[in-house]
Design a protein around this motif. Sequence first.
Motif, mmCIF file in Angstrom:
data_model
loop_
_atom_site.group_PDB
_atom_site.id
_atom_site.type_symbol
_atom_site.label_atom_id
_atom_site.label_comp_id
_atom_site.label_asym_id
_atom_site.label_seq_id
_atom_site.Cartn_x
_atom_site.Cartn_y
_atom_site.Cartn_z
ATOM 1 N N GLU A 113 -23.153 -6.801 -10.598
ATOM 2 C CA GLU A 113 -22.750 -6.187 -11.862
ATOM 3 C C GLU A 113 -21.942 -7.164 -12.712
ATOM 4 O O GLU A 113 -22.117 -7.241 -13.931
ATOM 5 C CB GLU A 113 -21.960 -4.909 -11.576
ATOM 6 C CG GLU A 113 -21.665 -4.082 -12.789
ATOM 7 C CD GLU A 113 -22.881 -3.470 -13.450
ATOM 8 O OE1 GLU A 113 -22.743 -3.056 -14.609
ATOM 9 O OE2 GLU A 113 -23.966 -3.403 -12.840
ATOM 10 N N HIS A 153 -31.161 -2.918 -16.512
ATOM 11 C CA HIS A 153 -29.787 -2.826 -16.025
ATOM 12 C C HIS A 153 -29.448 -1.385 -15.635
ATOM 13 O O HIS A 153 -28.795 -1.152 -14.617
ATOM 14 C CB HIS A 153 -28.835 -3.332 -17.098
ATOM 15 C CG HIS A 153 -27.466 -3.633 -16.594
ATOM 16 N ND1 HIS A 153 -26.510 -4.228 -17.360
ATOM 17 C CD2 HIS A 153 -26.865 -3.413 -15.403
ATOM 18 C CE1 HIS A 153 -25.396 -4.374 -16.677
ATOM 19 N NE2 HIS A 153 -25.585 -3.871 -15.478
ATOM 20 N N MET A 154 -29.895 -0.417 -16.402
ATOM 21 C CA MET A 154 -29.638 0.984 -16.059
ATOM 22 C C MET A 154 -30.396 1.387 -14.791
ATOM 23 O O MET A 154 -29.868 2.115 -13.951
ATOM 24 C CB MET A 154 -30.015 1.892 -17.224
ATOM 25 C CG MET A 154 -29.121 1.715 -18.441
ATOM 26 S SD MET A 154 -27.369 1.901 -18.085
ATOM 27 C CE MET A 154 -27.290 3.628 -17.720
ATOM 28 N N ARG A 183 -28.512 0.146 -11.886
ATOM 29 C CA ARG A 183 -27.350 0.977 -11.565
ATOM 30 C C ARG A 183 -27.747 2.209 -10.755
ATOM 31 O O ARG A 183 -27.008 2.656 -9.876
ATOM 32 C CB ARG A 183 -26.615 1.370 -12.840
ATOM 33 C CG ARG A 183 -25.878 0.188 -13.440
ATOM 34 C CD ARG A 183 -25.203 0.529 -14.725
ATOM 35 N NE ARG A 183 -24.431 -0.611 -15.202
ATOM 36 C CZ ARG A 183 -24.051 -0.766 -16.452
ATOM 37 N NH1 ARG A 183 -24.375 0.145 -17.358
ATOM 38 N NH2 ARG A 183 -23.361 -1.821 -16.794
ATOM 39 N N THR A 189 -31.509 -3.774 -21.265
ATOM 40 C CA THR A 189 -30.666 -2.618 -20.979
ATOM 41 C C THR A 189 -31.333 -1.641 -20.022
ATOM 42 O O THR A 189 -30.693 -1.103 -19.117
ATOM 43 C CB THR A 189 -30.307 -1.899 -22.296
ATOM 44 O OG1 THR A 189 -29.749 -2.853 -23.194
ATOM 45 C CG2 THR A 189 -29.301 -0.794 -22.056
ATOM 46 N N GLY A 190 -32.623 -1.400 -20.181
ATOM 47 C CA GLY A 190 -33.330 -0.466 -19.302
ATOM 48 C C GLY A 190 -33.355 -0.929 -17.862
ATOM 49 O O GLY A 190 -33.173 -0.127 -16.936
#
Length: 122
Positions: A83, A36-37, A40, A33-34
């Motif tokens: 994405e 992926h953030m 972004r 998750t980190g």
Amino acid sequence: MSFLSSTPHLHITTWVIALVLFFIAALASKKLTGVHMALRVMYILIIISGGALFLEWRDKIPESGMNYDMKVLFGILVIGFMEMVLVRKGKGKSVNLFWILFAVALLVTLYLGLSMGIGMNF
């Protein structure tokens, strides 16, 4: 804000970092998750630096014409396919089609970006 558009170095740096983060997140066995953030955030920086380059250079090199417009379109498609690969992978859905679309859009974007006036001559 000329530091954004005087040379393409910031833009190239952001998309290289984004590609590295993308492959780390896409090829990992678990959901990161980190990463992926952070990816972004890189998308936003790519769009800002690319937009500044687009506004600065589009009309200065007349022979490139619509190639800059096409590069913007394909660049946004690359971000979208990146994405889609990560989100669909996280949901456990098939990502084969999006990998192919990502690769094609990335190659077209790289060719258009590097072959125009502020890039390299092939």
